[in-house]
Design an enzyme around this catalytic site. Structure first.
Site, short mmCIF file in Angstrom:
data_model
loop_
_atom_site.label_atom_id
_atom_site.label_comp_id
_atom_site.label_asym_id
_atom_site.label_seq_id
_atom_site.Cartn_x
_atom_site.Cartn_y
_atom_site.Cartn_z
N ASP A 26 -22.16 -21.30 2.28
CA ASP A 26 -22.19 -19.85 2.24
C ASP A 26 -23.11 -19.37 3.36
O ASP A 26 -23.91 -20.15 3.90
CB ASP A 26 -22.71 -19.38 0.88
N ASP A 28 -24.74 -15.58 3.88
CA ASP A 28 -25.84 -14.67 3.55
C ASP A 28 -26.62 -15.22 2.36
O ASP A 28 -26.07 -15.48 1.30
CB ASP A 28 -25.29 -13.27 3.22
N ASP A 225 -26.07 -19.85 -2.67
CA ASP A 225 -27.21 -19.23 -3.36
C ASP A 225 -26.78 -18.43 -4.56
O ASP A 225 -27.64 -17.94 -5.30
CB ASP A 225 -27.98 -18.32 -2.39
#
Length: 343
Positions: A26, A28, A225
């Site tokens: 991922d 961001d 995250d």
């Protein structure tokens, strides 16, 4: 597919960058935040790549093209080609192309990333419900997307035109705080029409399929995250995952995670890709030990004893919380134990 319920983070005797051939990262909250590289990301990714691991960047953001994302990463010091970037726009374009003829018109409510992905699949982006579209697709179009675009989507969907969405993330992070994401825009059309879109992005299978098709990964590791997109996406794809604590997930959310949100591994940041992972072992009386910490379940809260690396304490707490929760979410209070660890 039948899966056993994960009751503890796993250990690994090998560095993760050696145990897996491809990292599905991922962006961001993992690689960058607010446009700047997250601490340790650049050097960790360089080391993983030098060791032979392929790096692929997987994003639900359908606004930017792979070229634009690759340029941004390269500017941050992470050399990246467009072929290393997989977007939800690409996943939804493939999904549409499997259901409409080549050369079909598709009404676009979104940005350039969607248009480029549709053309890659031999489809023709159009702007109006009166252009006789064979499908409608929504993707994040940025804060300046005109309200009239939603009206065009509603006109077409109300006529029975198949409706697709790149993703349904309700929010996105911005430099000024949390902003509405594509999921919020999808809700506008859903409320107005009563229809339901076909969705491609994380955590749903079309995104995982697109990623595997484009990377050829044999032993992928999802690195993210967010529990509800990255980790759930890995669960749906039946592949392993590494949760890094540089983004939105905090300790309390991790302890309360239901099975589909429980990562294989937990680490502070992308340096976790370059090392093995410690074992979490049963310690008797329902407790678990990791490193210098032992976690147990009290009457109504999680108990923690010992000292050492705070991450080891968190891993031990996860084992107790997940075991107690079974296939649900943990109801034991972990606030005091987490505070002791600094989470």
């Amino acid at each position: 597919m039948s899966r056993s319920v994960r009751t503890r983070p796993e250990g690994s005797g090998q560095a993760l960058s050696e145990a897996y051939d491809t990292a599905l990262l991922d962006l961001d909250g993992v690689v960058y935040a607010g446009g700047s590289a997250i601490a340790h990301a650049v050097e960790s990714l360089a080391a993983a790549r030098a060791g032979g691991m392929r790096l692929a960047y997987v994003t639900n953001n359908a606004l930017r093209t792979p070229d634009t994302v690759a340029e941004h990463l390269t500017e941050l010091g992470i050399p990246t080609g467009a072929d290393d970037v997989i977007t939800s726009a690409q996943a939804v374009a493939r999904l549409i192309s499997e259901q409409v003829p080549e050369g079909a018109r598709v009404l676009v409510v979104g940005g350039e990333g969607l248009r480029v992905a549709l053309r890659e699949r031999g489809l023709v982006p159009v702007e109006s419900a009166d252009d006789d579209p064979a499908a409608v697709v929504q993707g994040y179009g940025g804060p300046e997307l005109p309200w009239g675009r939603f009206a065009e989507a509603c006109y077409a969907v109300a006529r029975g035109v198949p409706w697709f969405a790149s993703n349904t993330d309700l929010t996105i992070p911005s430099g000024r705080g949390i902003a509405p994401g594509n999921g919020a825009a999808v809700e506008v059309v859903r409320i107005a029409t009563g229809a339901e879109p076909q969705v491609a992005g994380k955590p749903l299978p079309p995104m995982h399929r697109e990623t595997i098709l484009r990377t050829g990964a044999q032993r992928p590791l999802v690195v993210g995250d967010r529990l509800d997109t990255d980790i759930e996406g890995a669960f749906n794809g039946d592949v392993d995952s590494l949760l890094v604590l540089t983004g939105v997930t905090d300790g309390a959310q991790l302890l309360a995670a239901p099975p589909r949100h429980r990562p294989t591994y937990v680490d502070a940041d992308l340096r976790g890709m370059l090392s093995g992972q410690p074992d979490v072992v049963a310690a008797g009386d329902g407790g678990f030990r990791c490193g210098g910490w032992t976690a147990t379940a009290g009457a109504d809260r999680l108990e923690l004893d010992g000292d050492g690396d705070a991450l080891d304490g968190l891993r031990a707490l996860c084992a107790v919380a997940w075991t107690a929760a079974g296939d649900g979410g943990c109801e034991l209070d972990g606030a005091k134990a987490l505070a002791r660890l600094g989470f």
